[in-house]
Design a protein around this motif. Sequence first.
Motif, PDB file in Angstrom:
ATOM      1  N   GLN A   4      21.340 -58.053 -17.315  1.00 55.38           N
ATOM      2  CA  GLN A   4      21.435 -57.191 -16.332  1.00 55.38           C
ATOM      3  C   GLN A   4      20.437 -57.289 -15.290  1.00 55.38           C
ATOM      4  OE1 GLN A   4      23.841 -54.914 -16.407  1.00 55.38           O
ATOM      5  NE2 GLN A   4      24.663 -55.644 -18.382  1.00 55.38           N
ATOM      6  N   SER A   5      19.371 -58.194 -15.225  1.00 50.79           N
ATOM      7  CA  SER A   5      18.299 -57.986 -14.365  1.00 50.79           C
ATOM      8  C   SER A   5      18.802 -58.520 -13.101  1.00 50.79           C
ATOM      9  CB  SER A   5      17.184 -59.056 -14.860  1.00 50.79           C
ATOM     10  OG  SER A   5      17.725 -60.596 -14.849  1.00 50.79           O
ATOM     11  N   ALA A   6      19.889 -59.369 -12.580  1.00 56.43           N
ATOM     12  CA  ALA A   6      20.363 -59.796 -11.378  1.00 56.43           C
ATOM     13  C   ALA A   6      21.474 -58.760 -10.942  1.00 56.43           C
ATOM     14  CB  ALA A   6      20.846 -61.280 -11.671  1.00 56.43           C
ATOM     15  N   ARG A   7      21.841 -58.147 -11.603  1.00 52.49           N
ATOM     16  CA  ARG A   7      22.723 -56.914 -10.967  1.00 52.49           C
ATOM     17  C   ARG A   7      22.264 -56.056  -9.695  1.00 52.49           C
ATOM     18  NH1 ARG A   7      27.592 -53.753 -14.109  1.00 52.49           N
ATOM     19  NH2 ARG A   7      28.507 -52.868 -12.364  1.00 52.49           N
ATOM     20  N   PRO A   8      22.787 -56.013  -8.668  1.00 52.81           N
ATOM     21  CA  PRO A   8      22.284 -54.998  -7.647  1.00 52.81           C
ATOM     22  C   PRO A   8      22.251 -53.504  -8.169  1.00 52.81           C
ATOM     23  CG  PRO A   8      23.939 -56.533  -6.919  1.00 52.81           C
ATOM     24  CD  PRO A   8      24.140 -56.482  -8.284  1.00 52.81           C
ATOM     25  N   ARG A   9      20.993 -53.134  -7.769  1.00 50.78           N
ATOM     26  CA  ARG A   9      20.821 -51.342  -8.367  1.00 50.78           C
ATOM     27  C   ARG A   9      19.885 -51.002  -7.146  1.00 50.78           C
ATOM     28  NH1 ARG A   9      20.640 -53.674 -13.811  1.00 50.78           N
ATOM     29  NH2 ARG A   9      22.487 -52.904 -14.985  1.00 50.78           N
ATOM     30  N   ARG A  10      20.161 -51.298  -6.109  1.00 49.38           N
ATOM     31  CA  ARG A  10      19.064 -50.938  -4.808  1.00 49.38           C
ATOM     32  C   ARG A  10      19.230 -49.592  -4.838  1.00 49.38           C
ATOM     33  NH1 ARG A  10      22.434 -53.870  -0.258  1.00 49.38           N
ATOM     34  NH2 ARG A  10      24.222 -52.998  -1.618  1.00 49.38           N
ATOM     35  N   SER A  11      20.595 -48.972  -4.586  1.00 52.91           N
ATOM     36  CA  SER A  11      20.719 -47.396  -4.656  1.00 52.91           C
ATOM     37  C   SER A  11      21.325 -46.838  -5.853  1.00 52.91           C
ATOM     38  CB  SER A  11      21.555 -47.090  -3.385  1.00 52.91           C
ATOM     39  OG  SER A  11      22.756 -47.996  -3.252  1.00 52.91           O
ATOM     40  N   VAL A  12      20.765 -45.816  -6.368  1.00 52.11           N
ATOM     41  CA  VAL A  12      21.427 -45.311  -7.428  1.00 52.11           C
ATOM     42  C   VAL A  12      21.497 -43.858  -7.312  1.00 52.11           C
ATOM     43  CG1 VAL A  12      20.901 -45.123 -10.128  1.00 52.11           C
ATOM     44  CG2 VAL A  12      20.350 -47.176  -8.938  1.00 52.11           C
ATOM     45  N   LEU A  13      22.561 -43.327  -7.212  1.00 55.07           N
ATOM     46  CA  LEU A  13      22.737 -42.105  -6.540  1.00 55.07           C
ATOM     47  C   LEU A  13      23.254 -41.067  -7.790  1.00 55.07           C
ATOM     48  CD1 LEU A  13      23.150 -40.180  -4.269  1.00 55.07           C
ATOM     49  CD2 LEU A  13      25.562 -40.830  -3.804  1.00 55.07           C
ATOM     50  N   TYR A  14      22.588 -39.959  -7.782  1.00 54.42           N
ATOM     51  CA  TYR A  14      22.837 -38.871  -8.658  1.00 54.42           C
ATOM     52  C   TYR A  14      24.097 -37.801  -8.296  1.00 54.42           C
ATOM     53  CZ  TYR A  14      18.652 -39.449 -11.696  1.00 54.42           C
ATOM     54  OH  TYR A  14      17.649 -39.940 -12.514  1.00 54.42           O
ATOM     55  N   MET A  15      25.152 -37.664  -8.914  1.00 55.62           N
ATOM     56  CA  MET A  15      26.092 -36.807  -8.377  1.00 55.62           C
ATOM     57  C   MET A  15      26.334 -35.823  -9.545  1.00 55.62           C
ATOM     58  SD  MET A  15      27.119 -38.031  -5.460  1.00 55.62           S
ATOM     59  CE  MET A  15      28.466 -37.510  -5.061  1.00 55.62           C
ATOM     60  N   PRO A  16      26.284 -34.636  -9.024  1.00 53.55           N
ATOM     61  CA  PRO A  16      26.526 -33.368 -10.275  1.00 53.55           C
ATOM     62  C   PRO A  16      27.611 -33.325 -10.764  1.00 53.55           C
ATOM     63  CG  PRO A  16      26.565 -32.634  -7.729  1.00 53.55           C
ATOM     64  CD  PRO A  16      26.253 -34.026  -7.683  1.00 53.55           C
ATOM     65  N   GLY A  17      27.510 -33.466 -12.116  1.00 51.61           N
ATOM     66  CA  GLY A  17      28.913 -33.224 -12.886  1.00 51.61           C
ATOM     67  C   GLY A  17      29.816 -32.312 -12.812  1.00 51.61           C
ATOM     68  N   SER A  18      29.278 -31.126 -12.355  1.00 51.18           N
ATOM     69  CA  SER A  18      29.919 -29.959 -12.313  1.00 51.18           C
ATOM     70  C   SER A  18      30.679 -29.739 -11.019  1.00 51.18           C
ATOM     71  CB  SER A  18      28.919 -28.646 -12.445  1.00 51.18           C
ATOM     72  OG  SER A  18      27.905 -28.768 -11.322  1.00 51.18           O
ATOM     73  N   ASN A  19      30.584 -30.673  -9.885  1.00 48.56           N
ATOM     74  CA  ASN A  19      31.198 -30.739  -8.693  1.00 48.56           C
ATOM     75  C   ASN A  19      32.395 -31.670  -8.603  1.00 48.56           C
ATOM     76  OD1 ASN A  19      32.015 -30.916  -5.861  1.00 48.56           O
ATOM     77  ND2 ASN A  19      29.885 -30.215  -5.276  1.00 48.56           N
ATOM     78  N   ALA A  20      33.459 -31.128  -8.981  1.00 43.57           N
ATOM     79  CA  ALA A  20      34.625 -32.107  -8.735  1.00 43.57           C
ATOM     80  C   ALA A  20      34.861 -32.978  -7.519  1.00 43.57           C
ATOM     81  CB  ALA A  20      35.956 -31.322  -9.116  1.00 43.57           C
ATOM     82  N   ARG A  21      34.683 -32.184  -6.189  1.00 41.44           N
ATOM     83  CA  ARG A  21      34.737 -32.732  -4.959  1.00 41.44           C
ATOM     84  C   ARG A  21      33.621 -33.911  -4.743  1.00 41.44           C
ATOM     85  NH1 ARG A  21      34.228 -28.321  -0.249  1.00 41.44           N
ATOM     86  NH2 ARG A  21      34.917 -30.527   0.957  1.00 41.44           N
ATOM     87  N   ALA A  22      32.259 -33.756  -5.496  1.00 43.40           N
ATOM     88  CA  ALA A  22      31.369 -34.690  -5.175  1.00 43.40           C
ATOM     89  C   ALA A  22      31.859 -36.042  -6.320  1.00 43.40           C
ATOM     90  CB  ALA A  22      29.968 -34.054  -5.779  1.00 43.40           C
ATOM     91  N   LEU A  23      32.190 -35.631  -7.011  1.00 41.98           N
ATOM     92  CA  LEU A  23      32.917 -36.914  -8.148  1.00 41.98           C
ATOM     93  C   LEU A  23      33.922 -37.705  -7.455  1.00 41.98           C
ATOM     94  CD1 LEU A  23      33.021 -35.153 -11.737  1.00 41.98           C
ATOM     95  CD2 LEU A  23      30.979 -36.471 -10.807  1.00 41.98           C
ATOM     96  N   GLU A  24      34.652 -37.106  -6.659  1.00 45.66           N
ATOM     97  CA  GLU A  24      35.681 -37.869  -6.054  1.00 45.66           C
ATOM     98  C   GLU A  24      35.081 -38.606  -4.543  1.00 45.66           C
ATOM     99  OE1 GLU A  24      39.474 -39.209  -5.149  1.00 45.66           O
ATOM    100  OE2 GLU A  24      38.860 -38.176  -6.824  1.00 45.66           O
ATOM    101  N   LYS A  25      34.040 -37.630  -3.998  1.00 42.50           N
ATOM    102  CA  LYS A  25      33.562 -38.313  -2.707  1.00 42.50           C
ATOM    103  C   LYS A  25      32.811 -39.545  -3.079  1.00 42.50           C
ATOM    104  CE  LYS A  25      30.174 -37.235   0.760  1.00 42.50           C
ATOM    105  NZ  LYS A  25      29.239 -36.264   1.626  1.00 42.50           N
ATOM    106  N   ALA A  26      32.239 -39.513  -4.424  1.00 43.03           N
ATOM    107  CA  ALA A  26      31.470 -40.697  -4.833  1.00 43.03           C
ATOM    108  C   ALA A  26      32.311 -42.276  -4.928  1.00 43.03           C
ATOM    109  CB  ALA A  26      30.993 -40.445  -6.301  1.00 43.03           C
ATOM    110  N   LYS A  27      33.624 -41.930  -4.798  1.00 41.16           N
ATOM    111  CA  LYS A  27      34.064 -43.211  -4.819  1.00 41.16           C
ATOM    112  C   LYS A  27      34.369 -44.095  -3.389  1.00 41.16           C
ATOM    113  CE  LYS A  27      37.692 -41.403  -8.275  1.00 41.16           C
ATOM    114  NZ  LYS A  27      39.083 -41.024  -8.414  1.00 41.16           N
ATOM    115  N   SER A  28      33.939 -43.013  -2.521  1.00 37.94           N
ATOM    116  CA  SER A  28      33.701 -43.716  -1.120  1.00 37.94           C
ATOM    117  C   SER A  28      32.342 -44.078  -0.438  1.00 37.94           C
ATOM    118  CB  SER A  28      34.646 -43.014  -0.150  1.00 37.94           C
ATOM    119  OG  SER A  28      33.702 -41.704  -0.036  1.00 37.94           O
ATOM    120  N   ILE A  29      31.459 -43.800  -1.534  1.00 37.01           N
ATOM    121  CA  ILE A  29      29.802 -44.108  -1.184  1.00 37.01           C
ATOM    122  C   ILE A  29      29.563 -45.067  -1.525  1.00 37.01           C
ATOM    123  CG2 ILE A  29      27.551 -43.116  -1.382  1.00 37.01           C
ATOM    124  CD1 ILE A  29      28.770 -40.273  -2.020  1.00 37.01           C
ATOM    125  N   ALA A  30      28.872 -46.030  -0.625  1.00 36.84           N
ATOM    126  CA  ALA A  30      28.037 -47.266  -0.710  1.00 36.84           C
ATOM    127  C   ALA A  30      27.264 -47.682  -1.677  1.00 36.84           C
ATOM    128  CB  ALA A  30      28.018 -47.836   0.532  1.00 36.84           C
TER     129      ALA A  30
END
Length: 296
Positions: A4-30
Amino acid sequence: MADQSARPRRSVLYMPGSNARALEKAKSIAADTLILDLEDAVAPDAKEEARAQVTSAVAGGGYGKREIVIRVNGLDTPWGAADIEAAVAAGPDAILVPKISSPEDVTRAHEALEKAGAGPELQLWAMMETPLAMLRAEAIAAMSQTTRMSVWVMGTNDIAKELRCAHTPLRLPMITSLGLSMLAARAYGIVMLDGVYNDIKDEDGFKEMCVQGRELGFDGKTLIHPSQVGPCNEIFAPDPEDVAFSRAIIEAFAQPENKGKGVLKVEGRMVELLHEEIARRTVAIAEAIEELEKSA
């Protein structure tokens, strides 16, 4: 389990599981990685609803090549066991368990994943966020040799709370905790992710802490807002000049006339075999980032 050491993990974003809109929006965040959170970001009366939303979102897919992680509630909470069972069934890339403070905690988490029927590629991630975790860092890290544990996430807010110390820009009050964890993680090949930066509006302060985290050796940083993703990706990505020089090092050591040599001069600089190892990892991460961004 794959390295797993060479997999990019530059940005690791927490998304609140109780927010359905946030979970959907996360699909378009880089972001390279998304942590869909059932723990701190979710109120007690919303835990079960969040679990259902997160597992449904993960099972439904649509997140592309982003790495998907579910942070469950602690093993000693009323929700932890059910969270793990549901999370394993949803099929994320990893499950993040909070409050890992001993080797026994790692064993319990690993066995819970096994009992839930986890496939061989499912990773166990651990939150390092208590004084006991810092004092037992080496023993906890050693568990990576016999369990699924592959990544540590520093819980710097909890560290500051437990130590009763200030969360200053240079983080000197918690530098011992960060350093002990880094030493233990690197001794056992564990990926290290830095803690969050709380002041969303302080862009300059955020960038400075990203630079500090990179200099300390972190592979990437956990984030609390989508606006932090872009600067984090830029700062934690390999510098293009470093990538080019790394390729030159690899090419130089691959030349037949250099077979068996331990030291070479490349572009006027002396390099050793250890530099070739660093170069290969740098190039691997750069190529993985390029592939990830193509699919975004």
